[in-house]
Enzyme design. Structure first.
Site, PDB file in Angstrom:
ATOM      1  N   HIS A  63      17.954  26.038 -13.644  1.00 30.97           N
ATOM      2  CA  HIS A  63      18.664  27.130 -14.299  1.00 30.97           C
ATOM      3  C   HIS A  63      17.961  28.481 -14.147  1.00 30.97           C
ATOM      4  O   HIS A  63      16.757  28.593 -14.345  1.00 30.97           O
ATOM      5  CB  HIS A  63      18.812  26.834 -15.799  1.00 30.97           C
ATOM      6  CG  HIS A  63      19.423  25.505 -16.080  1.00 30.97           C
ATOM      7  ND1 HIS A  63      20.724  25.196 -15.765  1.00 30.97           N
ATOM      8  CD2 HIS A  63      18.917  24.378 -16.645  1.00 30.97           C
ATOM      9  CE1 HIS A  63      20.991  23.940 -16.139  1.00 30.97           C
ATOM     10  NE2 HIS A  63      19.899  23.428 -16.668  1.00 30.97           N
ATOM     11  N   THR A  65      -3.764  -5.203   0.885  1.00 33.58           N
ATOM     12  CA  THR A  65      -3.142  -3.887   1.097  1.00 33.58           C
ATOM     13  C   THR A  65      -4.010  -3.041   2.016  1.00 33.58           C
ATOM     14  O   THR A  65      -3.499  -2.182   2.726  1.00 33.58           O
ATOM     15  CB  THR A  65      -2.894  -3.158  -0.249  1.00 33.58           C
ATOM     16  OG1 THR A  65      -4.133  -2.829  -0.861  1.00 33.58           O
ATOM     17  CG2 THR A  65      -2.064  -4.016  -1.196  1.00 33.58           C
ATOM     18  N   ASP A  66      -5.312  -3.306   2.025  1.00 34.06           N
ATOM     19  CA  ASP A  66      -6.186  -2.587   2.959  1.00 34.06           C
ATOM     20  C   ASP A  66      -5.812  -2.914   4.400  1.00 34.06           C
ATOM     21  O   ASP A  66      -5.812  -2.031   5.271  1.00 34.06           O
ATOM     22  CB  ASP A  66      -7.648  -2.970   2.695  1.00 34.06           C
ATOM     23  CG  ASP A  66      -8.612  -2.142   3.520  1.00 34.06           C
ATOM     24  OD1 ASP A  66      -8.817  -0.970   3.157  1.00 34.06           O
ATOM     25  OD2 ASP A  66      -9.121  -2.648   4.531  1.00 34.06           O
ATOM     26  N   ASN A 120      19.686  20.874 -11.732  1.00 37.15           N
ATOM     27  CA  ASN A 120      20.166  22.244 -11.856  1.00 37.15           C
ATOM     28  C   ASN A 120      19.019  23.115 -12.335  1.00 37.15           C
ATOM     29  O   ASN A 120      18.644  23.080 -13.507  1.00 37.15           O
ATOM     30  CB  ASN A 120      21.342  22.274 -12.858  1.00 37.15           C
ATOM     31  CG  ASN A 120      22.128  23.556 -12.792  1.00 37.15           C
ATOM     32  OD1 ASN A 120      21.690  24.531 -12.190  1.00 37.15           O
ATOM     33  ND2 ASN A 120      23.296  23.568 -13.432  1.00 37.15           N
ATOM     34  N   PHE A 158      31.074  28.105 -14.122  1.00 38.86           N
ATOM     35  CA  PHE A 158      31.147  26.917 -14.986  1.00 38.86           C
ATOM     36  C   PHE A 158      31.968  27.299 -16.218  1.00 38.86           C
ATOM     37  O   PHE A 158      31.500  28.012 -17.092  1.00 38.86           O
ATOM     38  CB  PHE A 158      29.737  26.449 -15.361  1.00 38.86           C
ATOM     39  CG  PHE A 158      29.707  25.132 -16.087  1.00 38.86           C
ATOM     40  CD1 PHE A 158      30.414  24.026 -15.618  1.00 38.86           C
ATOM     41  CD2 PHE A 158      28.963  24.988 -17.258  1.00 38.86           C
ATOM     42  CE1 PHE A 158      30.379  22.813 -16.295  1.00 38.86           C
ATOM     43  CE2 PHE A 158      28.926  23.784 -17.939  1.00 38.86           C
ATOM     44  CZ  PHE A 158      29.640  22.698 -17.455  1.00 38.86           C
ATOM     45  N   ARG A 170      27.526  32.722 -11.527  1.00 37.02           N
ATOM     46  CA  ARG A 170      26.141  32.415 -11.915  1.00 37.02           C
ATOM     47  C   ARG A 170      25.323  32.044 -10.681  1.00 37.02           C
ATOM     48  O   ARG A 170      25.862  31.787  -9.605  1.00 37.02           O
ATOM     49  CB  ARG A 170      26.126  31.260 -12.923  1.00 37.02           C
ATOM     50  CG  ARG A 170      26.685  29.957 -12.362  1.00 37.02           C
ATOM     51  CD  ARG A 170      26.468  28.784 -13.326  1.00 37.02           C
ATOM     52  NE  ARG A 170      26.960  27.543 -12.716  1.00 37.02           N
ATOM     53  CZ  ARG A 170      26.816  26.331 -13.243  1.00 37.02           C
ATOM     54  NH1 ARG A 170      26.230  26.195 -14.422  1.00 37.02           N
ATOM     55  NH2 ARG A 170      27.257  25.259 -12.609  1.00 37.02           N
ATOM     56  N   LYS A 179       0.857  -1.192   0.000  1.00 33.81           N
ATOM     57  CA  LYS A 179       0.000   0.000   0.000  1.00 33.81           C
ATOM     58  C   LYS A 179       0.883   1.228   0.000  1.00 33.81           C
ATOM     59  O   LYS A 179       1.827   1.332   0.783  1.00 33.81           O
ATOM     60  CB  LYS A 179      -0.877   0.007   1.259  1.00 33.81           C
ATOM     61  CG  LYS A 179      -2.042   0.985   1.191  1.00 33.81           C
ATOM     62  CD  LYS A 179      -3.082   0.541   0.174  1.00 33.81           C
ATOM     63  CE  LYS A 179      -4.494   0.601   0.683  1.00 33.81           C
ATOM     64  NZ  LYS A 179      -5.422  -0.154  -0.189  1.00 33.81           N
ATOM     65  N   GLN A 201      28.802  19.165 -10.137  1.00 32.20           N
ATOM     66  CA  GLN A 201      29.453  17.919  -9.740  1.00 32.20           C
ATOM     67  C   GLN A 201      30.400  18.143  -8.559  1.00 32.20           C
ATOM     68  O   GLN A 201      30.433  17.339  -7.613  1.00 32.20           O
ATOM     69  CB  GLN A 201      30.260  17.331 -10.922  1.00 32.20           C
ATOM     70  CG  GLN A 201      29.434  16.582 -11.957  1.00 32.20           C
ATOM     71  CD  GLN A 201      28.909  17.474 -13.067  1.00 32.20           C
ATOM     72  OE1 GLN A 201      28.801  18.702 -12.907  1.00 32.20           O
ATOM     73  NE2 GLN A 201      28.573  16.885 -14.203  1.00 32.20           N
TER      74      GLN A 201
END
Lengths: 274, 274, 274, 274
Positions: free
Chosen positions: B239, B56-57, B237, B151, B168, B11, B211
């Site tokens: 941006h 599952t109940d 990322n 970068f 940045r 569940k 990274q």
């Protein structure tokens, strides 16, 4: 010693649409592309050395640029072309994984379309020097049957309140993915056929449980399509719970239900050949 | 021969809230629980035999029932108790996996709270007769820095249009998960400390790439917390793209950005001990 | 005769982020802007005459371009500047509506931030030659109290099953919006104060119903802030339903709840001056 | 003096599914119901007096209970029945508003179905002693054309960068709602016809702007269906932006596009009779 383990990077959710012009109509295609690269990226992590990094922005540009010539037939063919491109042009890349999900559009005139719903056709191509693995499938295949489904003879324990039933609604947002063996002549024809087999099996099965129907669907695909090596099905059970009308002095003979999203049963299984 | 391969059921999305009453204030806890069982379920799939199926109940009911006595401290302790319960009381169950995600609430008075945001504390406990694996973490940790991120010196190819930058915005919706070795005295204290280390490292790092920051964050956790065996970080990322004001005769010195959701770079890495 | 009735057009969901550089720290602002214009656009609809249409793409560019000089303080001031710009520079535009929602970020170091959650500060400025209306507010203010809330003495009819309770969880995703009269010196200070008053009233109120707490919150704002002309509150009741532990021989003294999203009570009210 | 202004309360997002059994097949219906009541609720707000409050939980129960006998044909008929019920049985209720959205399912065998997509058929019934207003419509009608759409001769100003084009993709997630005059014999037949008219007009129109197509669609409905008093169309422009292949030395003759969700143009208009 602390060191880098498994790692990858790439661009996700590249949204691309394309018009392919035929003499008497336009073919409109809409896809979402994910690119992920593995390879020799250790110094990028440990030293901040980017000289082996092909930016994810460039990966995105590449998807659009290559789509012009190479996205002309199936998503499998385009994904394979993209994956090969990254491995062949970037020697530090050992493995490229390209995932494509295609949105369905129904053409209503030569140039006009209506959405084909949430269902998506998918592929994942994993390519490296040694092997190519193509896994195709469907997501968000929302299907339902109003009868021919029961759930009985299950375990009872101190926390059991569910009643047995021989007649219930069976609804699921099915995700299917199957691995191909060898090269396929026409991925799109095969996809259409496998999808039809999945639907027919679901609709026709006299279901004793989600598990049983899941297995029947997978078995039908493996029996019919020798090109499929194995298939995995994920079938969330979107419960439709009988509303208690008896408390108001009325009967509810499988008529009125509460449609629920959460919680949901989640049944997953793979059917294989041996 | 066609047969059943790997399979599981359970569940998902059991939404539970609990008030724990202390003398001078209430502690409000809100969690989402997923239960998944593996074991001897082959005939359920192939024959529709439900005699080994705990519905599952019932799994859902069990989560609520056991929460009264056993969800009193960390989500790790409760997940472990639940997983043990299913394996110990159901002999056909070989492995139980319990995942819990906890929503953050900030208390503003003894009994009133305001949302702690989208961030969630998570755990996954995999329990079977042989081993117990506890993986804890954070999802949706939305963090950002406006400088100390660049970068440069990346690969250029025919599809490159990205410009190098030494300054940045770096924004990510970080997901971290770490595997514990051995038993932990207080999972909640350790969680708070690891989270603080992740935040401090992100904020203080002079980032040459996503990274490199990802590795630094993982390394800091492994260096500081011997109880952590390995850690995986997923850092999309998000941006923020400089808007081109030059086309209107204005300058844009890292002032005005287009905030984008898609496409996004997706950087994933595991930091390990060896 | 068939003809054009009310109409408008504009650009929605312009995602803008801005760094405002202070000597010792950066201020990071993130907003979503909607622009909507009304005016003399009949021939655009009936004849396809675009000569009076300022493209929505240009509206978007304008938001970014004007942000450099004019998004330096409150969202109200920037929205007003944008709305005036469109009405003053485009004579066919009679009324401009600019909506801005600002995402909350918490600064943790001079240049690093963590998400402030889903809550957003909002404003809507409607500007034309005759009048300016500024409506500010909050959305997605997720608040909860674990006691000091009841619901009793309500109407019973044949479909009633709800039990009276003098002690329940009260949770809501509050949306508040208030109309200002006249010019305001510092919208941001006033916003912070009104938000604090809403929170304190919610937390401190001994609630007999959502309606009563809603009114108390609105009344507190009008009593404290003469600059507020009227306030509207939308308070969905995010029910936490007591789980029935009695069926398992256990008691549940307001301890364990099912947290639900749907269905939800939806209470809306405006508090005014007369 | 501070006092209560406009207010309402009710239950939203009541999820109901129903099986209607015909001799040779099942009809499966799935709806979401919102109920909202206005009336004499002042003391509930100002004094916490709940004696005139019909709980939203009871409203929910009423929806399920009345569905058994009264949700047998159109959503309009059921919504009207519900609205009348609340006004007729609760004397403090002056006006009841009932909104229903119906999910589309396509039947593939007598008892099995596949999702009809995100599109929903909607109705809103506002009922009080004086008047009944029935507004029906469609939401999330996702339609697209690959040609016969342009946008030229628009205003240029200092912030214009958009290029004129006589051939572009036109995609929208259309929301249409129309007000009926007087009683309608078969709401479902009329809905199907109006939907077909909207689609045919969109597909066949040689579009000079979204505004012009919006007006043409509304005009076609009013011209064809005298029972429709007025119609409002909301047409977000889901931009497909030509990807710049020229920067890589390739041409892009309306072939490869970036599919975007945000920002989006938002065009709204009502077409009326006079």
């Amino acid at each position: 010693m602390i060191k880098l383990g498994e790692n990858s990077y790439g661009k996700n959710a590249v949204q691309l649409s394309k018009i392919i012009r035929h003499p008497d109509h336009h073919e409109f295609r809409q896809i979402t592309v994910n690119v992920s690269l593995k390879g020799d990226f250790e110094t990028a992590h440990t030293l901040g050395d980017n000289t082996k990094i092909l930016p994810t922005d460039t990966q995105k540009n590449t998807v659009y640029a290559l789509a012009k010539e190479h996205f002309t037939t199936s998503i499998e063919a385009f994904a394979l072309h993209l994956a090969e491109h990254f491995v062949h042009t970037q020697q530090q890349v050992a493995t490229a994984t390209v995932e494509i999900a295609e949105t369905a559009w129904s053409r209503i005139t030569p140039h006009a379309y209506i959405s084909g719903g949430a269902e998506k056709r998918t592929t994942q191509v994993i390519y490296n020097a040694a092997t190519t693995t193509i896994t195709s499938g469907i997501t968000d295949l929302l299907i339902l049957k109003t009868t021919d489904s029961g759930f009985e003879h299950f375990i009872k324990d101190p926390y059991t309140t569910l009643k047995e039933t021989s007649d219930r609604i069976f609804a699921t947002q099915c995700e299917a993915s199957w691995i191909y063996k060898g090269a396929i002549k026409d991925y799109s024809v095969l996809f259409d056929n496998i999808r039809a087999t999945l639907l027919a099996t679901f609709a026709g099965h006299n279901s004793l449980s989600v598990q049983q129907t899941l297995f029947a669907m997978g078995e039908a695909v493996l029996e019919t399509y020798p090109a499929v090596k194995e298939i995995t099905l994920k079938m969330p059970n979107k419960h439709h719970v009988l509303f208690n009308l008896e408390q108001f002095g009325m009967s509810n003979q499988n008529e009125v239900f509460i449609a629920t999203d959460e919680p949901y049963g989640y049944i997953v299984g793979t059917v294989i050949r041996e």
